[in-house]
Design a protein around this motif. Structure first.
Motif, PDB file in Angstrom:
ATOM      1  N   LEU A 169      11.654  -4.835  35.393  1.00  0.00           N
ATOM      2  CA  LEU A 169      11.245  -6.059  36.086  1.00  0.00           C
ATOM      3  C   LEU A 169       9.869  -5.903  36.737  1.00  0.00           C
ATOM      4  N   MET A 170       9.483  -4.648  36.972  1.00  0.00           N
ATOM      5  CA  MET A 170       8.222  -4.394  37.649  1.00  0.00           C
ATOM      6  C   MET A 170       7.052  -4.682  36.714  1.00  0.00           C
ATOM      7  N   LYS A 171       5.912  -4.887  37.320  1.00  0.00           N
ATOM      8  CA  LYS A 171       4.704  -5.062  36.536  1.00  0.00           C
ATOM      9  C   LYS A 171       4.458  -3.795  35.730  1.00  0.00           C
ATOM     10  N   PRO A 172       4.066  -3.956  34.476  1.00  0.00           N
ATOM     11  CA  PRO A 172       3.847  -2.747  33.675  1.00  0.00           C
ATOM     12  C   PRO A 172       2.593  -2.001  34.137  1.00  0.00           C
ATOM     13  N   ASP A 173       2.547  -0.723  33.845  1.00  0.00           N
ATOM     14  CA  ASP A 173       1.332   0.055  34.072  1.00  0.00           C
ATOM     15  C   ASP A 173       0.196  -0.644  33.315  1.00  0.00           C
ATOM     16  N   GLN A 366      -7.203  -0.927  37.356  1.00  0.00           N
ATOM     17  CA  GLN A 366      -6.279  -0.847  38.485  1.00  0.00           C
ATOM     18  C   GLN A 366      -6.165  -2.088  39.346  1.00  0.00           C
ATOM     19  N   PRO A 367      -7.288  -2.653  39.779  1.00  0.00           N
ATOM     20  CA  PRO A 367      -7.099  -3.764  40.712  1.00  0.00           C
ATOM     21  C   PRO A 367      -6.726  -5.079  40.055  1.00  0.00           C
TER      22      PRO A 367
ATOM     23  N   ALA B 119      -5.693  -2.103  45.730  1.00  0.00           N
ATOM     24  CA  ALA B 119      -5.617  -1.364  44.473  1.00  0.00           C
ATOM     25  C   ALA B 119      -4.636  -0.211  44.606  1.00  0.00           C
ATOM     26  N   SER B 122      -1.163  -1.586  44.437  1.00  0.00           N
ATOM     27  CA  SER B 122      -0.762  -2.060  43.120  1.00  0.00           C
ATOM     28  C   SER B 122      -0.676  -0.895  42.150  1.00  0.00           C
ATOM     29  N   HIS B 123      -1.496   0.121  42.386  1.00  0.00           N
ATOM     30  CA  HIS B 123      -1.395   1.285  41.516  1.00  0.00           C
ATOM     31  C   HIS B 123      -0.042   1.963  41.699  1.00  0.00           C
ATOM     32  N   LEU B 125       2.610   0.629  42.750  1.00  0.00           N
ATOM     33  CA  LEU B 125       3.588  -0.260  42.142  1.00  0.00           C
ATOM     34  C   LEU B 125       3.707   0.001  40.650  1.00  0.00           C
ATOM     35  N   ARG B 126       2.541   0.132  40.033  1.00  0.00           N
ATOM     36  CA  ARG B 126       2.574   0.243  38.577  1.00  0.00           C
ATOM     37  C   ARG B 126       3.032   1.605  38.089  1.00  0.00           C
ATOM     38  N   SER B 128       5.527   3.124  39.249  1.00  0.00           N
ATOM     39  CA  SER B 128       6.941   3.295  39.586  1.00  0.00           C
ATOM     40  C   SER B 128       7.720   3.632  38.312  1.00  0.00           C
ATOM     41  N   GLY B 136      12.555   0.111  41.838  1.00  0.00           N
ATOM     42  CA  GLY B 136      11.130   0.200  41.561  1.00  0.00           C
ATOM     43  C   GLY B 136      10.274  -0.376  42.669  1.00  0.00           C
ATOM     44  N   ALA B 137      10.836  -1.256  43.495  1.00  0.00           N
ATOM     45  CA  ALA B 137      10.055  -1.861  44.563  1.00  0.00           C
ATOM     46  C   ALA B 137       9.885  -0.868  45.697  1.00  0.00           C
ATOM     47  N   GLN B 141       7.079  -4.210  49.916  1.00  0.00           N
ATOM     48  CA  GLN B 141       6.006  -4.496  48.948  1.00  0.00           C
ATOM     49  C   GLN B 141       5.865  -5.980  48.632  1.00  0.00           C
ATOM     50  N   LEU B 144       6.670  -9.400  44.926  1.00  0.00           N
ATOM     51  CA  LEU B 144       7.850  -9.195  44.093  1.00  0.00           C
ATOM     52  C   LEU B 144       8.973 -10.128  44.539  1.00  0.00           C
ATOM     53  N   LEU B 147      14.414  -7.896  43.255  1.00  0.00           N
ATOM     54  CA  LEU B 147      14.696  -7.324  41.932  1.00  0.00           C
ATOM     55  C   LEU B 147      16.194  -7.075  41.754  1.00  0.00           C
ATOM     56  N   PRO B 344       7.806  -9.939  37.621  1.00  0.00           N
ATOM     57  CA  PRO B 344       6.394  -9.739  37.284  1.00  0.00           C
ATOM     58  C   PRO B 344       6.191  -9.081  35.917  1.00  0.00           C
TER      59      PRO B 344
END
Lengths: 510, 510
Positions: A169-173, A366-367, B119, B122-123, B125-126, B128, B136-137, B141, B144, B147, B344
């Motif tokens: 569910l998380m944002k992908p890398d 990244q951003p 950044a 979010s980094h 986050l990504r 995870s 993952g959260a 955060q 989101l 989840l 997301p």
């Protein structure tokens, strides 16, 4: 589109869907199709006009959206009663004289540099039936793998598995799923001679997305880029979008003529090339030229994007190693895609960047909240590669494409005397077909498209005065020798009025 | 990143993953972790450092990619033997003095205007865990939905069904799947008062992608845009990327101060606003200001992008209708996303454009081979909406978020006297938390992040001298009142050294 426009000489390149919409709008406005009357069935209209059912579906959807037609479930589609839907009102209002002037205050659109016919064909491609399947491909359409030979069952099984067990569910890398990047590293090492670590691989939503990312990460906006002439038209569009100018350099039988590189302006800091199979002419860049190109990049401190869109598909001898495999000075960014090996609907491509650029690419990505492709599809693609399906599929496709290519060649053979002669080429997923002397390839392509064949004009891929003409026709989705003959016969008939050749060979003459 | 950089004062905003990599690289280089020795287990290191397991996984992956570590399956991760892998050699070579200078020839990177901490978060986050799931959260955060409350089973069933029966291999329609566009029209009409036809809806791969498309379709490159101050930082990045300048206009309790619009330069042809819940302050734009904004746009012939990123979530009274529903002059482009309502990782958002702009948007999209989101995900989203799951889910989440919000409010209450006071606000998915007098919110946010809390500093979202400070903390993934208390206690402890307040309240004092 206004009626004036549709009646203009450019009409031949108007997408079919637009033409159908125009025609029906006019019939309805003129009262020749009165409110409440039933519109022709999809099948009937498709047959009548000689277009795919998907095109008619898309046209009807549009007219329903605009309020001209109304769908009544299984009863069929009917001409809408005036004012019956909000949609009619809304569209009417937007089209009324009091609102129109606002459009006039907009600056003129930057005309895409892609030839109209390219847009027309991709538009038709995209308006094909939602289900897609093999039938979604138009005859001879470029840019598609064999849709009927895709291992749907395996793919569906893996997809269903991941849908049930591992949707993230998380944002992908933003750089891509580590598993997929690892799988790509292994594959590229084995099959393309490219050495890289997973950190050097960036998964992107398509080749143009990768090229955009490259321009930003390298800070090339405002600089110039060498492109091939002829070459894949969207490249120039992407460059223009980022404020880059392009310097077209011509190609010959050995690929990019690297002697001309010295004429590139001082601010040329990028070259975008297709060394494995030139797009669209399919020759390979010779070793000598490869080395010259690398040397140029190294001397200029310029970068090379190697677009290896279908490097796997070579029918004489094994695939050439990638240019990247010769790159001792780390000037080459290797761009690959899963669209041609798997399917275009997947929207997954990748870049392999020199180790020295990894930080830069990560910083740029990244951003950006929007970066990153959906994880589910990346998981499935990684599985497919890890389990060996990918390599097996490519191997099978190489054989299949060899066969389908030979069908198209055989079908063309009887027409060689009439000027329809394919160029010898060693790889790729399409043929370049020569035309009778004096024939205008854009006219021919346009007529062929009217006959339902998705061929493209070679001259539309040219920037300078290369004088190259011909038609580009893919063989990947030709299902049988008969289909090949049928397509070629239609092609010859479509081209004929503009050529100077005599009676066409009969179907039995092969 | 070099060691010099990591020792600089900016270190506090260095992503945790980087810090872990740096530390391990140093230990390995110094011989304190000798070749062949076993690296700490993921769990142990995560606990030791107080970071998520995903962060450690990502750091290890990176070090494996760089050749410092080697994974030996279930045996664990070990310090690599020198020269044991090609990867070590490759990275070593790229990092050697003979190669480094090339980097120096690159132009300096355009510094993203997004604050480093944004950044960083979010980094994290990504990076995870790939599986994602609710775990993952990071605590508190932003950005989101809940989840743990996402209807995974229904979603997985629909996804598996489409994976088996309707994966379209063809490239998707660049404007989006007709079914999804229809479903969005019905939803927006019902819940947000937005009237549109499906042709006006464009499905895009995220909000920033939609904003980019808008700027191109309207030809706004080089013009100016009004943005909110404070406001969502990526907006300014997107504008800068397309050559637009921004004019920050401050907000007050009624939203954007429209009186200041007259100070916008003549070439201001766009305003990007969050009328339903200001991002990040959560107030709504008053009706008077809405009308003033619309009038400004109409007089200037400017366009308004209404970013309705979480307009559904209002806890006092029903959601406000969208600004778009008041738009009689067709100046508003409505931007919505499925990231906040669904998840997301889906990467699906949409734009609703005035009918007068539909042709323009279609023209801009048509020739782009990369346009279009994967069909499979669009099919599933359309199904989910058509079958009523979407509306039910939003309704359930509105209740759940009301509860979770009250947990965070209750947990904050005992700290109010110490300066941790949340601002009253009527909607949204996060709280803005005030700080003790004199506290620097960036320092506080940075300390809180070191304590594992993914809060953001409000001042990082400000452009001018607004003087606004505070912390932004989401409540969507707070699983229990105890969790809320635990987070707030950690937050207070992290903030304490920089505040002037006395002993912290004890856990039992609530």
């Amino acid at each position: 589109m206004t009626e004036e426009q549709s009646a203009s000489p450019r009409r031949r390149t108007t997408p079919l869907q637009e033409q159908i919409c125009d025609r029906l709008r006019r019939l309805i406005r003129d009262g020749r199709m009165p409110a409440g009357s039933r519109a022709p069935s999809l099948r009937a209209l498709a047959t009548e006009l000689g277009v795919s059912r998907g095109t008619v579906v898309a046209a009807y959807d549009r007219l329903i959206g605009e309020g001209y037609l109304a769908a009544r479930g299984t009863a069929g589609t009917f001409v809408a009663e005036p004012g019956a839907t909000g949609a009619t009102g809304a569209t009417g209002a937007a089209g009324s004289p009091t609102r129109r002037p606002r459009i006039a205050t907009l600056p003129p659109l930057d005309r895409p540099r892609v030839p109209a016919e390219h847009a027309a064909v991709s538009h038709r491609l995209r308006t094909s039936p939602a289900g897609g399947h093999a039938s979604g491909a138009l005859p001879l359409q470029l840019g598609l793998p064999a849709l009927d030979a895709f291992p749907r069952k395996v793919w569906a099984r893996l997809s269903a598995h991941h849908a049930r067990h591992s949707i993230s569910l998380m944002k992908p890398d933003p750089a891509g799923l580590p598993r997929l990047r690892e799988a790509l590293v292994a594959y590229l090492h084995r099959s393309r001679g490219v050495e890289a670590t997973a950190r050097q691989v960036f998964v992107v939503a398509g080749y143009e997305a990768g090229l955009s990312l490259t321009i930003q990460a390298l800070g090339l906006g405002g600089d110039a880029a060498v492109i091939e002439d002829p070459g894949y038209p969207p490249v120039a569009m992407v460059l223009a979008r980022w404020g880059m100018t392009d310097c077209p350099v011509r190609v010959d039988a050995d690929g990019l003529v690297t002697d001309h590189l010295k004429e590139a302006p001082d601010n040329a800091r990028l070259a975008v090339v297709t060394p494995s199979h030139h797009s669209p002419l399919c020759m390979s860049l010779s070793l000598e030229r490869r080395l010259a190109l690398l040397q140029w990049a190294n001397e200029r401190q310029a970068w090379i994007v190697e677009d290896d869109y279908d490097g796997e598909y070579r029918y004489a001898g094994p695939p050439l190693p990638a240019l990247k495999s010769l790159d001792r000075d780390d000037r080459v960014l290797y761009a690959g895609t899963l669209s041609k090996v798997l399917y275009p609907g997947l929207r997954l491509a990748y870049l392999v960047v020199p180790a020295s650029l990894v930080d830069r690419f990560e910083q740029v990505l990244q951003p950006w909240p929007s970066a990153g492709c959906p994880s589910l599809l990346q998981e499935v693609a990684a599985d497919f590669m890890e389990r060996g399906h990918f390599a097996r599929h490519i191997k099978r496709m190489r054989t299949l494409y060899g066969v389908r290519r030979s069908w198209l060649e055989a079908a063309l053979a009887p027409y060689a005397a009439f000027g329809l002669r394919h160029q010898p080429q060693r790889g790729g997923l399409h043929l370049t077909i020569g035309l009778p002397d004096g024939a205008d390839d854009r006219d021919c392509a346009s007529r062929a498209r009217e006959a339902g064949l998705a061929v493209l004009a070679l001259s539309s891929w040219c920037r300078g005065r290369t004088g190259l003409t011909g038609l580009l026709a893919s063989f990947t989705n030709i299902g049988s020798p008969d289909a090949a003959h049928e397509y070629v016969a239609r092609l010859a008939a479509a081209v004929r009025p503009v050529g100077a050749f005599g009676p066409l060979p009969m179907r039995g003459s092969r």
